[in-house]
Design a protein around this motif. Structure first.
Motif, PDB file in Angstrom:
ATOM      1  N   SER A  46       0.835  -1.198   0.000  1.00  0.00           N
ATOM      2  CA  SER A  46       0.000   0.000   0.000  1.00  0.00           C
ATOM      3  C   SER A  46       0.870   1.248   0.000  1.00  0.00           C
ATOM      4  CB  SER A  46      -0.894   0.036   1.241  1.00  0.00           C
ATOM      5  OG  SER A  46      -1.812  -1.018   1.199  1.00  0.00           O
ATOM      6  N   LYS A  48       0.688   5.635   0.482  1.00  0.00           N
ATOM      7  CA  LYS A  48      -0.118   6.752   0.965  1.00  0.00           C
ATOM      8  C   LYS A  48      -0.165   7.828  -0.115  1.00  0.00           C
ATOM      9  CE  LYS A  48       0.292   6.288   5.915  1.00  0.00           C
ATOM     10  NZ  LYS A  48      -1.091   6.200   6.293  1.00  0.00           N
ATOM     11  N   LYS A  51      -5.986  12.304  -0.267  1.00  0.00           N
ATOM     12  CA  LYS A  51      -7.389  11.999  -0.557  1.00  0.00           C
ATOM     13  C   LYS A  51      -7.920  12.964  -1.612  1.00  0.00           C
ATOM     14  CE  LYS A  51     -11.819  11.209   1.668  1.00  0.00           C
ATOM     15  NZ  LYS A  51     -12.520  11.131   2.944  1.00  0.00           N
ATOM     16  N   ARG A  52      -7.511  14.220  -1.543  1.00  0.00           N
ATOM     17  CA  ARG A  52      -7.897  15.241  -2.508  1.00  0.00           C
ATOM     18  C   ARG A  52      -6.655  16.018  -2.924  1.00  0.00           C
ATOM     19  NH1 ARG A  52     -12.012  18.895   0.184  1.00  0.00           N
ATOM     20  NH2 ARG A  52     -11.705  19.974  -1.769  1.00  0.00           N
ATOM     21  N   LYS A  91      -5.690  15.171   4.377  1.00  0.00           N
ATOM     22  CA  LYS A  91      -5.684  13.774   4.752  1.00  0.00           C
ATOM     23  C   LYS A  91      -5.094  12.867   3.668  1.00  0.00           C
ATOM     24  CE  LYS A  91      -8.826  10.295   6.457  1.00  0.00           C
ATOM     25  NZ  LYS A  91     -10.197   9.954   6.785  1.00  0.00           N
ATOM     26  N   LEU A  92      -4.263  11.927   4.094  1.00  0.00           N
ATOM     27  CA  LEU A  92      -3.710  10.913   3.208  1.00  0.00           C
ATOM     28  C   LEU A  92      -4.516   9.632   3.359  1.00  0.00           C
ATOM     29  CD1 LEU A  92       0.116  11.363   3.826  1.00  0.00           C
ATOM     30  CD2 LEU A  92      -1.234  12.275   1.958  1.00  0.00           C
ATOM     31  N   ILE A  93      -4.622   8.886   2.283  1.00  0.00           N
ATOM     32  CA  ILE A  93      -5.308   7.601   2.320  1.00  0.00           C
ATOM     33  C   ILE A  93      -4.331   6.519   1.876  1.00  0.00           C
ATOM     34  CG2 ILE A  93      -7.613   8.537   1.933  1.00  0.00           C
ATOM     35  CD1 ILE A  93      -7.344   7.688  -1.002  1.00  0.00           C
ATOM     36  N   ASN A  94      -4.612   5.292   2.277  1.00  0.00           N
ATOM     37  CA  ASN A  94      -3.817   4.147   1.832  1.00  0.00           C
ATOM     38  C   ASN A  94      -4.409   3.620   0.536  1.00  0.00           C
ATOM     39  OD1 ASN A  94      -1.741   3.798   3.700  1.00  0.00           O
ATOM     40  ND2 ASN A  94      -3.135   2.839   5.162  1.00  0.00           N
ATOM     41  N   LEU A  95      -3.603   3.629  -0.506  1.00  0.00           N
ATOM     42  CA  LEU A  95      -4.033   3.057  -1.776  1.00  0.00           C
ATOM     43  C   LEU A  95      -3.429   1.659  -1.850  1.00  0.00           C
ATOM     44  CD1 LEU A  95      -5.552   3.555  -4.407  1.00  0.00           C
ATOM     45  CD2 LEU A  95      -3.419   4.401  -5.384  1.00  0.00           C
ATOM     46  N   LYS A  96      -4.297   0.665  -1.756  1.00  0.00           N
ATOM     47  CA  LYS A  96      -3.830  -0.719  -1.728  1.00  0.00           C
ATOM     48  C   LYS A  96      -3.290  -1.147  -3.084  1.00  0.00           C
ATOM     49  CE  LYS A  96      -6.875  -1.953   2.003  1.00  0.00           C
ATOM     50  NZ  LYS A  96      -7.897  -2.831   2.512  1.00  0.00           N
ATOM     51  N   HIS A 101      -7.518   5.290  -7.491  1.00  0.00           N
ATOM     52  CA  HIS A 101      -8.245   6.407  -6.875  1.00  0.00           C
ATOM     53  C   HIS A 101      -8.432   7.476  -7.948  1.00  0.00           C
ATOM     54  CE1 HIS A 101      -9.677   8.921  -3.613  1.00  0.00           C
ATOM     55  NE2 HIS A 101      -8.926   9.899  -4.066  1.00  0.00           N
ATOM     56  N   TYR A 103      -9.416  11.456  -8.986  1.00  0.00           N
ATOM     57  CA  TYR A 103      -9.567  12.856  -8.606  1.00  0.00           C
ATOM     58  C   TYR A 103     -10.328  13.541  -9.736  1.00  0.00           C
ATOM     59  CZ  TYR A 103      -5.569  11.771  -5.578  1.00  0.00           C
ATOM     60  OH  TYR A 103      -4.731  11.206  -4.659  1.00  0.00           O
TER      61      TYR A 103
END
Length: 150
Positions: A46, A48, A51-52, A91-96, A101, A103
């Motif tokens: 994964s 990071k 998110k936006r 915010k950061l998200i985990n991209l598996k 993802h 945008y």
């Protein structure tokens, strides 16, 4: 021998960490206003990612305006801005692994931020330098896209 093995491991890790494990796809719906940026994780682990992504990071690499008299696109000066936006890094998200993802941004917002307000048909390339993306993956670049300001 241990020193050589240690140096070799560091050398391999250095080059592996510099290679971008994300695939980017920037799609524009012709004359429509939306831009979709698809980011896919090709790594085994994964990663990071933000998110936006704020519109302020998108700048014009090249821009041309359609001249109605000559029926050709005329190149205009594309100025780059120094972006310092402490509130844009959210915010950061985990991209598996093997997931993606999307945008969504709007051409009108990007042009307005880059001080392009005059009515007319434009075609342009955009780029963005995203510091929150993993090492080696920080720059996004698009192909030519068109938009008409009415």
């Amino acid at each position: 021998m241990k020193k050589i093995t240690f140096i070799l491991i560091l050398y391999v890790n250095f080059f592996y960490s510099q290679k971008c494990q994300l695939d980017y796809s920037i799609k524009s719906d012709g004359i429509n206003d939306s831009i979709k940026i698809l980011v896919k994780n090709n790594d085994r682990k994964s990663l990071k990612i933000p998110k936006r992504i704020s519109t302020v990071f998108f700048q014009l690499k090249e821009i041309e305006k359609f001249d109605n008299e000559t029926n050709v696109f005329v190149r205009q000066k594309a100025t780059s801005k120094d972006i310092n936006c402490p509130f844009c890094h959210k915010k950061l998200i985990n991209l598996k692994s093997q997931k993606s993802h999307t945008y969504i941004h709007y051409k009108s917002d990007i042009l307005m931020f880059n001080n392009i307000n005059e009515k007319g048909l434009y075609r342009f390339k955009i780029y963005a330098y995203i510091i929150d993306f993993p090492s080696g993956c920080k720059t996004l670049e698009s192909e030519w896209m068109s938009y008409e300001i009415k």
